[in-house]
Design a protein around this motif. Structure first.
Motif, PDB file in Angstrom:
ATOM      1  N   HIS A 100      17.290  37.937 -65.086  1.00 62.79           N
ATOM      2  CA  HIS A 100      17.815  38.412 -63.801  1.00 62.79           C
ATOM      3  C   HIS A 100      17.265  37.601 -62.627  1.00 62.79           C
ATOM      4  O   HIS A 100      17.997  37.325 -61.674  1.00 62.79           O
ATOM      5  N   ILE A 103      19.219  34.491 -62.027  1.00 63.60           N
ATOM      6  CA  ILE A 103      20.480  34.757 -61.313  1.00 63.60           C
ATOM      7  C   ILE A 103      20.201  34.878 -59.822  1.00 63.60           C
ATOM      8  O   ILE A 103      20.849  34.239 -58.987  1.00 63.60           O
ATOM      9  N   MET A 104      19.218  35.708 -59.476  1.00 60.85           N
ATOM     10  CA  MET A 104      18.923  35.969 -58.061  1.00 60.85           C
ATOM     11  C   MET A 104      18.472  34.707 -57.337  1.00 60.85           C
ATOM     12  O   MET A 104      18.795  34.495 -56.177  1.00 60.85           O
ATOM     13  N   VAL A 126      23.754  39.254 -66.657  1.00 59.70           N
ATOM     14  CA  VAL A 126      23.302  40.546 -66.116  1.00 59.70           C
ATOM     15  C   VAL A 126      23.221  41.551 -67.265  1.00 59.70           C
ATOM     16  O   VAL A 126      22.222  42.262 -67.440  1.00 59.70           O
ATOM     17  N   VAL A 161      10.149  44.898 -60.004  1.00 58.71           N
ATOM     18  CA  VAL A 161      11.310  44.927 -59.120  1.00 58.71           C
ATOM     19  C   VAL A 161      10.866  44.838 -57.662  1.00 58.71           C
ATOM     20  O   VAL A 161      11.462  44.123 -56.847  1.00 58.71           O
TER      21      VAL A 161
ATOM     22  N   ILE B 103      29.670  44.098 -60.736  1.00 59.12           N
ATOM     23  CA  ILE B 103      29.408  42.646 -60.734  1.00 59.12           C
ATOM     24  C   ILE B 103      30.122  42.003 -61.918  1.00 59.12           C
ATOM     25  O   ILE B 103      30.847  41.020 -61.768  1.00 59.12           O
ATOM     26  N   THR B 122      25.448  39.141 -54.785  1.00 58.10           N
ATOM     27  CA  THR B 122      25.280  39.422 -56.210  1.00 58.10           C
ATOM     28  C   THR B 122      23.807  39.614 -56.585  1.00 58.10           C
ATOM     29  O   THR B 122      23.449  40.587 -57.255  1.00 58.10           O
ATOM     30  N   GLY B 123      22.963  38.682 -56.161  1.00 56.22           N
ATOM     31  CA  GLY B 123      21.538  38.764 -56.528  1.00 56.22           C
ATOM     32  C   GLY B 123      20.914  40.075 -56.092  1.00 56.22           C
ATOM     33  O   GLY B 123      20.322  40.800 -56.909  1.00 56.22           O
ATOM     34  N   VAL B 126      22.116  42.917 -58.238  1.00 54.44           N
ATOM     35  CA  VAL B 126      21.461  42.927 -59.553  1.00 54.44           C
ATOM     36  C   VAL B 126      20.105  43.619 -59.420  1.00 54.44           C
ATOM     37  O   VAL B 126      19.745  44.502 -60.210  1.00 54.44           O
ATOM     38  N   LEU B 127      19.362  43.217 -58.392  1.00 55.20           N
ATOM     39  CA  LEU B 127      18.028  43.782 -58.175  1.00 55.20           C
ATOM     40  C   LEU B 127      18.078  45.287 -57.922  1.00 55.20           C
ATOM     41  O   LEU B 127      17.272  46.052 -58.453  1.00 55.20           O
TER      42      LEU B 127
END
Lengths: 341, 341
Positions: A100, A103-104, A126, A161, B103, B122-123, B126-127
């Motif tokens: 993840h 991606i971020m 994801v 997180v 997403i 998007t990021g 996701v978080l």
């Protein structure tokens, strides 16, 4: 005519290797429970296969988390199963967070290969991360006496997180003024993003191994301190490290305008304005590096890392641990950060 | 001059409303523990605020999962706290799955507003999903006697991910031939994607409320059957539903070439070739709808949904539950699927 048993303590490489061999079959068994498509993405991210499923032996991580989990269980005389179960859970969480985070952060490569989101698409990556996360929870939920373990795992998940949220937000904060990132805030980020899972690994191994809460808490603390030290040492290497060793161009983190510990320390001194100008220009990173060093950023970082390692060692010393395992933990600490300090 | 107490059973709307009012403060308290930035995204996805944090009263979901959790605890005489804790956990998991599914599916809007990934990127979305997931685990890990609850939650999480993986892959499978999606595989998908969390909700409320395993398992089963029925009824509405009621254009799911239950049943009959041609052309959806009906797809779907609801009712009837709560559960079943059957 066998050789006399060696009395030399095992090296960190030996410890990591031994633990990887112990954990790998259990980790494979866990991943085999996933939906086949998701399982392939997981195997790809561990370096076990190529896109499409063909076997591969791409380099995985060093395996520090799984080693800490195994050693955590061994240090308290727990059964081997406790260590491998904890190791599987933390490796799954670590793999989830890498999937993840890539991606971020928009990172296109990891360990010399396309990241999972580049190889399989963002949506599938994801999903693969979610699946690894769920599998980690399932692994601990099914373990005997998993309740305290689950609290450790869920705290680490929350911290991960939180650390990632701070990391994404810190990138947009200014170098100067009241909204700048202070070194204290950065240390909290490093504890959440790196320390929490290292602490969880050692503590989870001990908890599943039947250790009392004080021992579990001491191992958690030691792992967290190690994580902060490791992050700060990594920051020092990102500015002054030898490219032949780090595998990254010299001054890489300065060019990337990263808010690392030595930089944040220097921005708390009278050179702040000059340094911010250099960092913003993106030019002459060697001048920025020299200015940070002159302002004491490098020495303050190394001092802080040393302090954290001392705190880790004293957390370990305060509780009863198996002597041989404690030496192995010491070898790991030395390997991860000690050589730079 | 007060009115005589009403003896009419509560309507589903009243049940949903009562449960939402019970759960909302606890859910807000949980979300307040998140990193502030992540907490705003969570609040946005619940319909509590706009981008930037200004208060909003956007429509949330119907709140079926939270109601099932509350009723699950009440049905076994558990404390109110058990129901609200279970409700918070399942609502967090539901919100996580919507965030990430939007997403993966590339959906731009949900309940008339931009989806979180469109509003925040998007990021960050996701978080935010990861944070809700972690908070759900934490909520149950901290609950007294959380161990059986955690097993329920982790099973549901695994099923959710598995269902989403199947859903993404089914879209690419052919209409015809040995690789086509069979109705049985679709029912498994519906159980994983929709049923697992409904079952988990009711079972988790009961488990935290101290119910014996047979009762917990019966509530889980009932929720899973309800989920399958609900999904199939939703499929029927997606083809033949009144646009004024569904809020979607007539024949919407046919135009979108969705592999829904009535379609898959019809593809198992001699009209398969003709139907595949119509679906692929994307034209004359009314002719495709008529062909599916002629092949028995609509009636088979309604029959399957009725069978699932009967199975849900008999699962509930087989265990001792508070009579008033059982009536409320019945009202919910009727509201969700019964009116269409």
């Amino acid at each position: 005519m066998t050789a006399a048993p060696s009395t030399a303590p095992p090296t960190a490489a030996q410890v990591l290797h031994r633990c990887r061999d112990l954990v790998r079959p259990e980790l494979e068994r866990a991943v085999a429970r996933l939906h086949p498509w998701v399982g392939e993405m997981a195997a790809y991210s561990f370096g076990w296969c190529e896109v499409g499923g063909a076997p591969a032996t791409a380099p995985g991580g060093k395996g520090v988390r799984q080693a800490l989990a195994v050693l955590g269980a061994e240090a308290v005389g727990g059964p081997a199963r406790a260590g491998t179960t904890a190791a599987v859970a933390v490796e799954l969480v670590h793999a989830f967070s890498l999937l993840h985070d890539d991606i971020m952060d928009g990172d296109p490569t990891r360990r010399g290969r396309p990241t999972a989101w580049r190889a399989y698409g963002t949506g599938p990556a994801v999903l693969a991360g979610d699946a690894l996360f769920a599998l980690a929870v399932e692994t601990i939920a099914e373990a005997p006496a998993g309740a305290p373990g689950l609290r450790l795992l869920s705290t680490a998940l929350g911290d991960l997180v939180r650390g990632q949220a701070d990391d994404l937000q810190f990138a947009d904060r200014p170098w100067l003024g009241p909204d700048r990132v202070r070194p204290e805030a950065y240390r909290a980020l490093a504890e959440h993003k790196t320390g929490a899972l290292l602490g969880c690994a050692a503590a989870l191994g001990a908890a599943l191994g039947g250790a009392p809460p004080t021992t579990v808490a001491a191992l958690d603390r030691a792992g967290r301190e190690l994580g902060i030290a490791f992050q700060i040492v990594d920051d020092v290497l990102g500015v002054w490290g030898d490219p032949a060793v780090t595998g990254k161009p010299v001054h890489n983190d300065l060019r990337a305008r990263k808010k690392t510990y030595p930089v944040l320390v220097a921005l708390d001194t009278p050179v702040a304005g000059r340094l911010a100008g250099l960092l913003d220009s993106g030019e002459r990173p060697e001048a920025a590096a020299a200015l940070i060093e002159e302002a004491g950023g490098r020495s303050a970082a190394l001092r802080e890392a040393r302090r954290r390692i001392a705190a880790a060692r004293s957390a370990l010393a305060a509780v009863p641990l198996d002597a041989g395992t404690e030496r192995e933990l010491g070898a790991l600490l030395e390997f991860l950060v000690g050589r730079q300090l």
